[in-house]
Design an enzyme around this catalytic site. Structure first.
Site, mmCIF file in Angstrom:
data_model
loop_
_atom_site.group_PDB
_atom_site.id
_atom_site.type_symbol
_atom_site.label_atom_id
_atom_site.label_comp_id
_atom_site.label_asym_id
_atom_site.label_seq_id
_atom_site.Cartn_x
_atom_site.Cartn_y
_atom_site.Cartn_z
ATOM 1 C CE1 TYR A 79 7.204 16.934 11.470
ATOM 2 C CE2 TYR A 79 5.522 18.331 10.476
ATOM 3 C CZ TYR A 79 6.651 17.530 10.350
ATOM 4 O OH TYR A 79 7.211 17.338 9.113
ATOM 5 N NE ARG A 138 4.233 10.480 5.834
ATOM 6 C CZ ARG A 138 5.496 10.897 5.692
ATOM 7 N NH1 ARG A 138 5.750 12.132 5.362
ATOM 8 N NH2 ARG A 138 6.494 10.071 5.898
ATOM 9 N N GLY A 185 -13.755 15.416 3.109
ATOM 10 C CA GLY A 185 -12.846 15.098 2.001
ATOM 11 C C GLY A 185 -12.593 16.267 1.066
ATOM 12 C CB THR A 186 -14.047 19.600 0.545
ATOM 13 O OG1 THR A 186 -14.204 20.072 1.890
ATOM 14 C CG2 THR A 186 -15.323 18.930 0.066
ATOM 15 C CG ASP A 226 -6.747 17.500 8.698
ATOM 16 O OD1 ASP A 226 -6.322 16.372 8.941
ATOM 17 O OD2 ASP A 226 -6.798 17.984 7.552
HETATM 18 P P1 NAD Z 1 10.383 9.539 7.916
HETATM 19 O O1 NAD Z 1 9.657 9.266 9.193
HETATM 20 O O2 NAD Z 1 10.380 8.461 6.883
HETATM 21 O O3 NAD Z 1 11.898 9.923 8.191
HETATM 22 C C1 NAD Z 1 12.349 10.470 9.393
HETATM 23 C C2 NAD Z 1 13.624 9.740 9.791
HETATM 24 O O4 NAD Z 1 14.160 10.342 10.978
HETATM 25 C C3 NAD Z 1 13.371 8.263 10.124
HETATM 26 O O5 NAD Z 1 14.346 7.483 9.509
HETATM 27 C C4 NAD Z 1 13.475 8.230 11.644
HETATM 28 O O6 NAD Z 1 13.846 6.958 12.130
HETATM 29 C C5 NAD Z 1 14.492 9.316 11.899
HETATM 30 N N1 NAD Z 1 14.431 9.882 13.245
HETATM 31 C C6 NAD Z 1 13.317 10.297 13.916
HETATM 32 N N2 NAD Z 1 13.671 10.779 15.119
HETATM 33 C C7 NAD Z 1 15.030 10.679 15.209
HETATM 34 C C8 NAD Z 1 15.979 11.002 16.207
HETATM 35 N N3 NAD Z 1 15.597 11.545 17.364
HETATM 36 N N4 NAD Z 1 17.289 10.763 15.955
HETATM 37 C C9 NAD Z 1 17.677 10.217 14.776
HETATM 38 N N5 NAD Z 1 16.818 9.868 13.800
HETATM 39 C C10 NAD Z 1 15.507 10.109 14.013
HETATM 40 O O7 NAD Z 1 9.783 10.878 7.320
HETATM 41 P P2 NAD Z 1 10.118 11.660 5.979
HETATM 42 O O8 NAD Z 1 8.849 11.870 5.271
HETATM 43 O O9 NAD Z 1 11.243 11.018 5.274
HETATM 44 O O10 NAD Z 1 10.572 13.069 6.561
HETATM 45 C C11 NAD Z 1 11.939 13.419 6.684
HETATM 46 C C12 NAD Z 1 12.080 14.867 7.098
HETATM 47 O O11 NAD Z 1 11.448 15.706 6.117
HETATM 48 C C13 NAD Z 1 11.433 15.195 8.428
HETATM 49 O O12 NAD Z 1 12.240 16.117 9.126
HETATM 50 C C14 NAD Z 1 10.121 15.842 8.036
HETATM 51 O O13 NAD Z 1 9.687 16.759 9.011
HETATM 52 C C15 NAD Z 1 10.498 16.539 6.741
HETATM 53 N N6 NAD Z 1 9.320 16.742 5.884
HETATM 54 C C16 NAD Z 1 8.762 15.708 5.201
HETATM 55 C C17 NAD Z 1 7.633 15.934 4.417
HETATM 56 C C18 NAD Z 1 6.971 14.835 3.615
HETATM 57 O O14 NAD Z 1 5.943 15.081 2.998
HETATM 58 N N7 NAD Z 1 7.493 13.632 3.535
HETATM 59 C C19 NAD Z 1 7.082 17.208 4.365
HETATM 60 C C20 NAD Z 1 7.662 18.231 5.100
HETATM 61 C C21 NAD Z 1 8.803 17.991 5.845
HETATM 62 N N1 UDP Z 2 -6.516 11.982 5.377
HETATM 63 C C1 UDP Z 2 -7.662 11.289 4.993
HETATM 64 N N2 UDP Z 2 -7.678 9.943 5.158
HETATM 65 C C2 UDP Z 2 -6.620 9.239 5.639
HETATM 66 C C3 UDP Z 2 -5.443 9.950 6.014
HETATM 67 C C4 UDP Z 2 -5.438 11.323 5.873
HETATM 68 O O1 UDP Z 2 -8.654 11.869 4.530
HETATM 69 O O2 UDP Z 2 -6.712 8.003 5.736
HETATM 70 C C5 UDP Z 2 -6.484 13.439 5.197
HETATM 71 C C6 UDP Z 2 -6.058 14.227 6.434
HETATM 72 O O3 UDP Z 2 -7.188 14.502 7.248
HETATM 73 C C7 UDP Z 2 -5.472 15.475 5.811
HETATM 74 C C8 UDP Z 2 -4.897 14.986 4.475
HETATM 75 O O4 UDP Z 2 -5.491 13.717 4.230
HETATM 76 O O5 UDP Z 2 -6.484 16.423 5.546
HETATM 77 C C9 UDP Z 2 -3.383 14.829 4.503
HETATM 78 O O6 UDP Z 2 -3.049 14.069 5.635
HETATM 79 P P1 UDP Z 2 -1.548 13.591 5.932
HETATM 80 O O7 UDP Z 2 -1.578 12.938 7.269
HETATM 81 O O8 UDP Z 2 -1.046 12.789 4.788
HETATM 82 O O9 UDP Z 2 -0.659 14.909 5.946
HETATM 83 P P2 UDP Z 2 -0.824 16.363 6.601
HETATM 84 O O10 UDP Z 2 -2.174 16.521 7.235
HETATM 85 O O11 UDP Z 2 0.280 16.426 7.594
HETATM 86 O O12 UDP Z 2 -0.654 17.260 5.447
#
Ligand code: NAD
Ligand code: UDP
Length: 322
Positions: free
Chosen positions: A150, A191, A212-213, A278
């Site tokens: 990712y 998440r 958890g910190t 993480d």
């Molecule tokens: P999500 O999983 O709900 O949405 C991703 C969408 O992309 C889904 O609908 C999935 O079916 C589609 N998808 C995945 N692979 C595909 C492919 N090969 N072809 C076509 N469609 C495909 O996640 P989200 O939280 O809505 O994230 C959307 C975008 O925002 C992602 O690119 C993610 O990296 C970015 N983003 C999200 C967050 C967040 O906190 N939600 C943070 C940083 C970046």
């Molecule tokens: N996390 C947690 N318990 C859960 C799921 C996630 O303590 O059940 C923690 C995880 O280890 C991370 C933070 O929450 O430190 C955010 O995790 P998430 O997967 O939402 O996003 P990202 O790590 O990609 O920011």
């Protein structure tokens, strides 16, 4: 060029996902003609069911790792699984989605001369050694760990966006999105916000990873969408990368306690091993967005969590409406 009724034609890849579906809704409200593209890996038809009756909305099942030929004026590239358990399920496909997906949508933008937005991520900073993270920080990323598909995929996508910009003069917009939450998050995506809310609603143990910190900064989806739209519609020189997120920083214990008390849950807290790589802390420096877009989030964690809890509660009772 616009469509027959003079609406800008916009492609949203990943449009049936959590963020993509909110963005499609916003773009329709703003008078665009929206083509939602998705392979439904993590997105669902439920997320966009309420938009299907709109004559300016269209859905296409397609995988962005394959080329596509459509005529559009603007592209928002959101296709990519975003939660660790989803993107680690098929890591090779995750990298392909970011990299081949970027090449395909950039090629499309080059041919159609469309302006193109990339949903990048705070994960490009890895486990940051600089805190909070400004856009100038180049990150601290493990290239071979379980999160690398990712993180490195998204970093390579940024590289491609800036090379297409320099080499082919594409009009690009790159946002580094920090943890965002809200209705239509996948209930089982692992998440932290969705996990804690589902666990608390079911009075099941709330799973804290590590001690958890570790910290994260959580942005409510409506605030984020506003920032995205402002960046896309802003001056052409504003390419980004630009941080978009809420600078409020919380430990996972604080988040668990807030959700627990908002729900009035009887859940216990349990501690589980911290996943590999993480990040220990994460907080956006949003000076650039404040100064250039006059944007900053307005929805507090408590307000946003209440709306999100309402959504998951309805989902559990079988009456979520998207
Ligand atoms: P999500 O999983 O709900 O949405 C991703 C969408 O992309 C889904 O609908 C999935 O079916 C589609 N998808 C995945 N692979 C595909 C492919 N090969 N072809 C076509 N469609 C495909 O996640 P989200 O939280 O809505 O994230 C959307 C975008 O925002 C992602 O690119 C993610 O990296 C970015 N983003 C999200 C967050 C967040 O906190 N939600 C943070 C940083 C970046
Ligand atoms: N996390 C947690 N318990 C859960 C799921 C996630 O303590 O059940 C923690 C995880 O280890 C991370 C933070 O929450 O430190 C955010 O995790 P998430 O997967 O939402 O996003 P990202 O790590 O990609 O920011």
């Amino acid at each position: 060029m616009k469509n027959y009724n003079n609406r800008p034609r916009v492609l949203v890849t990943g449009g049936a996902g959590f963020l993509g579906s909110h963005l499609c809704e916003r773009l329709l409200n703003d008078g665009h003609d929206v083509l939602c593209l998705d392979n439904f890996f993590t997105g669902t038809k439920d997320n966009i069911a309420h938009l299907l009756k709109d004559p300016n909305f269209e859905v296409m099942r397609h995988d962005v790792t394959f080329p596509l030929y459509v005529e559009v004026d603007e592209i928002y590239n959101f296709a990519c699984p975003a939660s660790p358990i989803h993107y680690q399920h098929d890591p090779v496909q995750t990298t392909k989605t970011s990299v081949h997906g970027a090449i395909n949508v950039l090629g499309l933008a080059k041919r159609t001369k469309a302006k193109i937005f990339q949903a990048s991520t705070s994960e490009v900073y890895g486990d940051p050694q600089v805190h909070p993270q400004p856009e100038s920080y180049v990150g601290y990323v493990n290239p071979i760990g379980p999160r690398s598909c990712y993180d490195e995929g998204k970093r390579c996508a940024e590289t491609l966006f800036f090379d297409y910009h320099r080499q082919h003069r594409l009009n690009i917009k790159v946002a580094r999105i920090f943890n965002t939450y809200g209705p239509r998050m996948h209930p089982n995506d692992g998440r932290v916000v969705s996990n804690f809310i589902m666990q608390a609603l079911r009075n099941e143990p709330i799973t804290l990873f590590g001690d958890g910190t570790q910290t994260r900064s959580f942005c409510y989806v409506d605030d984020l969408v506003e920032g995205i739209v402002r960046l896309m519609n802003g001056d052409d020189n504003l390419t980004g990368p630009m941080n978009l997120g809420n600078p409020g920083e919380f430990t996972m214990i604080e988040l668990a306690e807030t959700i627990h008390s908002l729900i009035g849950s009887r859940s216990a807290f349990i501690y589980m091993p911290l996943p590999a790589d993480d990040p220990k802390q994460r907080q956006p420096d949003i000076t650039m967005a404040k100064e250039t877009l006059e944007w900053e989030p307005g929805i507090t964690l408590e307000e946003g969590l209440k709306k999100t809890i309402g959504y998951f509660d309805a989902l559990l009772k079988g009456r979520a409406n998207g």
